[in-house]
Structures are given as structure tokens and as C-alpha cells.
Design an enzyme around this catalytic site. Structure first.
Site, PDB file in Angstrom:
ATOM      1  N   ASN A 152      -4.769  24.773  21.298  1.00 34.13           N
ATOM      2  CA  ASN A 152      -4.493  25.281  19.963  1.00 34.13           C
ATOM      3  C   ASN A 152      -3.349  24.515  19.325  1.00 34.13           C
ATOM      4  O   ASN A 152      -2.456  24.033  20.008  1.00 34.13           O
ATOM      5  CB  ASN A 152      -4.187  26.790  20.005  1.00 34.13           C
ATOM      6  CG  ASN A 152      -2.710  27.083  20.212  1.00 34.13           C
ATOM      7  OD1 ASN A 152      -1.907  27.045  19.262  1.00 34.13           O
ATOM      8  ND2 ASN A 152      -2.332  27.368  21.455  1.00 34.13           N
ATOM      9  N   PHE A 162       2.347  28.610  14.414  1.00 41.28           N
ATOM     10  CA  PHE A 162       3.000  29.873  14.041  1.00 41.28           C
ATOM     11  C   PHE A 162       2.420  30.462  12.757  1.00 41.28           C
ATOM     12  O   PHE A 162       3.145  30.910  11.874  1.00 41.28           O
ATOM     13  CB  PHE A 162       4.513  29.684  13.884  1.00 41.28           C
ATOM     14  CG  PHE A 162       5.294  29.646  15.173  1.00 41.28           C
ATOM     15  CD1 PHE A 162       4.691  29.860  16.392  1.00 41.28           C
ATOM     16  CD2 PHE A 162       6.656  29.397  15.148  1.00 41.28           C
ATOM     17  CE1 PHE A 162       5.417  29.824  17.582  1.00 41.28           C
ATOM     18  CE2 PHE A 162       7.397  29.359  16.327  1.00 41.28           C
ATOM     19  CZ  PHE A 162       6.773  29.570  17.549  1.00 41.28           C
ATOM     20  N   SER A 187       6.825  26.375  21.882  1.00 44.09           N
ATOM     21  CA  SER A 187       5.550  26.005  21.278  1.00 44.09           C
ATOM     22  C   SER A 187       5.568  24.517  20.921  1.00 44.09           C
ATOM     23  O   SER A 187       6.524  24.037  20.317  1.00 44.09           O
ATOM     24  CB  SER A 187       5.293  26.819  20.004  1.00 44.09           C
ATOM     25  OG  SER A 187       4.181  26.296  19.310  1.00 44.09           O
ATOM     26  N   ASN A 243       3.631  23.175  18.753  1.00 43.96           N
ATOM     27  CA  ASN A 243       2.930  23.015  17.484  1.00 43.96           C
ATOM     28  C   ASN A 243       3.808  23.111  16.245  1.00 43.96           C
ATOM     29  O   ASN A 243       3.308  23.041  15.131  1.00 43.96           O
ATOM     30  CB  ASN A 243       1.806  24.055  17.396  1.00 43.96           C
ATOM     31  CG  ASN A 243       0.808  23.885  18.526  1.00 43.96           C
ATOM     32  OD1 ASN A 243       0.430  22.761  18.859  1.00 43.96           O
ATOM     33  ND2 ASN A 243       0.418  24.980  19.143  1.00 43.96           N
ATOM     34  N   THR A 244       5.110  23.300  16.430  1.00 47.60           N
ATOM     35  CA  THR A 244       6.074  23.235  15.335  1.00 47.60           C
ATOM     36  C   THR A 244       7.010  22.073  15.622  1.00 47.60           C
ATOM     37  O   THR A 244       7.680  22.056  16.658  1.00 47.60           O
ATOM     38  CB  THR A 244       6.871  24.547  15.207  1.00 47.60           C
ATOM     39  OG1 THR A 244       5.959  25.614  14.902  1.00 47.60           O
ATOM     40  CG2 THR A 244       7.913  24.458  14.110  1.00 47.60           C
ATOM     41  N   LYS A 278      11.025  32.172  26.553  1.00 50.12           N
ATOM     42  CA  LYS A 278       9.781  31.510  26.973  1.00 50.12           C
ATOM     43  C   LYS A 278       9.972  30.008  26.945  1.00 50.12           C
ATOM     44  O   LYS A 278      10.349  29.446  25.911  1.00 50.12           O
ATOM     45  CB  LYS A 278       8.628  31.918  26.060  1.00 50.12           C
ATOM     46  CG  LYS A 278       7.254  31.459  26.575  1.00 50.12           C
ATOM     47  CD  LYS A 278       6.136  32.140  25.810  1.00 50.12           C
ATOM     48  CE  LYS A 278       4.778  31.867  26.436  1.00 50.12           C
ATOM     49  NZ  LYS A 278       3.695  32.609  25.758  1.00 50.12           N
ATOM     50  N   ASN A 307       4.860  28.351  28.622  1.00 54.13           N
ATOM     51  CA  ASN A 307       3.998  28.205  27.454  1.00 54.13           C
ATOM     52  C   ASN A 307       2.932  27.136  27.740  1.00 54.13           C
ATOM     53  O   ASN A 307       2.754  26.718  28.879  1.00 54.13           O
ATOM     54  CB  ASN A 307       4.851  27.823  26.232  1.00 54.13           C
ATOM     55  CG  ASN A 307       4.271  28.316  24.919  1.00 54.13           C
ATOM     56  OD1 ASN A 307       3.057  28.329  24.727  1.00 54.13           O
ATOM     57  ND2 ASN A 307       5.130  28.721  24.002  1.00 54.13           N
TER      58      ASN A 307
END
Length: 352
Positions: free
Chosen positions: A110, A114, A172, A174-175, A210, A239
């Protein structure tokens, strides 16, 4: 797998993955996913950072980003739930498509970024949360924020009164540059701000951290030290990963975070190293690739006090939760453990 789960999954897998995700939440809220209710036993009952759990099986953040299906999820057999990630302001996330099934690998990639409705929208749902099990919120930062570290504290201050715990998510992929906040100095400053916001709550709650699986030994040590110094109540390991090693599926080269079965060994090794470094001083939550009772048991014996799952539910359905809880109870009994706590870390060296 139950027949109803098999039929439901067959239908969902005909749709685009993100559409299927939305449909699964609608099915939960419509009562189309029957749940067994609380699953517990003297062996499964445990405490995590002061929270009483009926069993150590939790839902990882990401499935219910906006806390839209808390009541039905609470009936699925989990011991605790984590929703989010939630940022101060709503944001759409990255362009679609941004979720990919890797069927051959029992995995997913993915790059949501966010996407969520923001803290104002989620708060009423958190206030109405079921009281039958602990519910926590994964805290995030807005992509265009001038103060990403401060965003975590802002969400906690706004939503904290409606939570049983909160998780600082700096892992994460993805940021852009979010994982830079895992560096020792930046992480210590961020956590200090979050802990100050927690202490200002009328009812202070446990704070979890996390972390990513793509860390060196030195980076893991720095994170452990920052967590100890700031008083973090537990660490979630881990994660999603940026690694693509050994993947077979056509979508293997998509950008984003990889979750599911291929993450199991990598995340469990990080968990075991962290367990060794913290010496049992900080509770650990194992997540990454759990798809069976044996997987959950391995995480616990590697050092986890509790575990979380998500991606395996895409392939095995919600019936997996009860299957893992009951199977874990049987494994503990087989090996002579009277409680989950007795098994924590007993095979840590196997992963080092």
C-alpha cells in the site's frame, strides 16, 4: 476457513483492492460478518501497559482508518483494537491506485499516504467506542505540515479523552521523510512532546511507538534508548517494509509498504533484537506476517507481550481471529505455560 468467509472473500477479491476494503467495512456494519464475541481463557488473559486484555490478539491500524466499524470489530474476537492513522486535518492521501494484492505471496503493498477524515471527524466515533475491550488510535502527521512532530501531540490532545491508548506512527514509508523522525534526536524530541500532551490529559493513557522493520542494529538501539528515556509504554514492531526480496506476484515492484507473509521473518528478527536490548523493561507488540496461531506464538516467544494482525484477514477472513486465539490457547497448554506472560521471550535467541 468458514464457508461464509470463503464466499465473502471470493466476492471481495473480484473488486479493486481499495473498493473491496470499503465494502468489507460496510459488510461489518451491516452485520454480515458474524463474530464469536470475546474469546478468552485463564491462559489468554493478560495485561499490556496497564490494559487488561481478554486475549493478546489485536487489530493493527489501517483496516478501520476512520473508526467506522468499532462495534462489529469488537465482536470479532480481538483482545484490543487500533484504528487510524489520523492526522490533525483531513487529507486525501496519495493518488489511486494505491493498494495492491500480492496473491502468490499472501501479501499486500500500500501507498495510501495517511488518507483519513481528520481528528474532528473521528472524535465522535471514538467517544461512542465499545467499552468491552481497549481501543487505541494511531497518530499521524499531515503531509504538508510545517510541524510534523507537533501534529502527533495535537491529535492526542484532541482525541485522548476518548482513547485507551495511542500509537506514535513514525514508521510509515508512504509520507515523505516521515521515517526520518526515527533518528534518536528527532524521535526523542517528538516523543517528549507527545508524552507532555499525554500527561496533560485528565486521564493519562499508555503511549505506544510503532517502528519500521528496515533498521540497522544501531538504529534499533537508538530507538530503544529514546523509548526508555521518554517513558514510552510499549513498542510495536513492526510497520511495513520497503524490501521486495523473494516476491513472486506481478505487483511486486509497486511503490509502497509491503505487509503480509514475506514480512514475518524480518519483523520477528527486529522484535527479538528489541526484546534483547530492552531487557523486558518495555512491553513489545509483535506485528508483521501473522497468519496462524503458530505465527502468533512465535512472535510471543520472540519477545512480544501481544500481537496484531491485518493483512492475513484479506486472505483468510475475520474467522481467523478466533482461530488464532483458540489455537494460541492450545499451544500454550501444550507447552505447559499457564499464562501468555510465561511464554514471552522464551525462544528469543532463535531469532538473533
Amino acid at each position: 476457513m468458514r464457508l461464509i468467509d470463503r464466499a465473502g472473500l471470493a466476492i471481495l477479491h473480484r473488486f479493486d483492492p481499495e473498493v473491496a476494503h470499503g465494502l468489507s467495512l460496510k459488510a461489518l456494519n451491516a452485520g454480515l460478518v458474524p463474530g464469536p464475541g470475546p474469546i478468552t481463557s485463564p491462559r489468554l488473559r493478560t495485561r499490556l501497559a496497564g490494559l487488561d486484555l481478554a486475549n493478546p490478539i489485536g487489530l493493527a491500524a489501517g483496516l478501520d482508518k476512520n473508526a467506522e466499524a468499532l462495534a462489529p470489530l469488537a465482536r470479532c474476537g480481538f483482545g484490543f483494537l487500533e484504528v487510524g492513522a489520523i492526522t490533525p486535518r483531513p487529507q486525501p492521501g496519495n493518488p489511486k491506485p494505491r493498494l495492491f494484492r500480492l496473491d502468490q505471496d499472501r501479501a499486500a503493498i500500500n501507498r495510501f499516504g495517511f488518507n483519513n477524515g481528520g481528528m474532528e471527524a473521528v472524535l465522535p466515533r471514538l467517544k461512542a467506542r465499545p467499552r468491552t475491550l481497549p481501543v487505541g488510535l494511531n497518530l499521524g502527521a499531515n503531509k504538508d505540515s510545517d510541524d510534523r512532530a507537533g501534529d502527533f501531540a495535537r491529535v492526542l490532545s484532541h482525541c485522548g479523552a476518548a482513547l485507551d491508548f495511542a500509537t506514535v506512527n513514525v514508521s510509515s514509508p508512504n509520507t515523505e521523510k516521515l521515517r526520518d523522525l526515527q533518528g534518536k534526536a528527532a524521535l526523542t524530541a517528538l516523543l517528549s512532546g507527545v508524552m507532555a500532551a499525554r500527561d496533560a490529559l485528565e486521564r493519562p493513557i499508555p503511549i505506544f511507538l510503532k517502528i519500521a522493520p528496515d533498521l540497522t542494529e544501531a538504529e534499533i538501539a537508538d530507538i530503544a534508548e529514546a523509548a526508555r528515556d521518554t517513558g514510552v509504554d510499549a513498542i510495536i514492531a513492526t510497520n511495513t517494509t520497503l524490501s521486495r526480496e523473494g516476491l513472486q506476484s506481478p505487483h511486486r515492484d509497486q511503490a509502497g509498504g509491503l505487509s503480509g507473509a514475506p514480512l514475518f521473518e524480518k519483523s520477528t528478527r527486529v522484535l527479538a533484537r528489541l526484546s534483547l536490548m530492552t531487557g523486558g523493561q518495555i512491553p513489545l507488540i509483535g506485528v508483521g506476517g501473522i497468519a496462524s496461531a503458530e505465527d502468533a506464538y512465535a512472535k510471543i516467544r520472540a519477545g512480544a507481550c501481544a500481537v496484531q494482525l491485518y493483512t492475513a484477514l484479506i486472505y483468510q477472513g475475520m474467522g481467523l481471529v478466533a482461530q488464532i486465539a483458540r489455537g494460541l490457547d492450545a499451544l500454550l497448554a501444550r507447552d505447559g505455560f499457564e499464562t501468555v506472560t510465561q511464554a514471552v521471550g522464551t525462544a528469543r535467541e532463535d531469532w538473533l
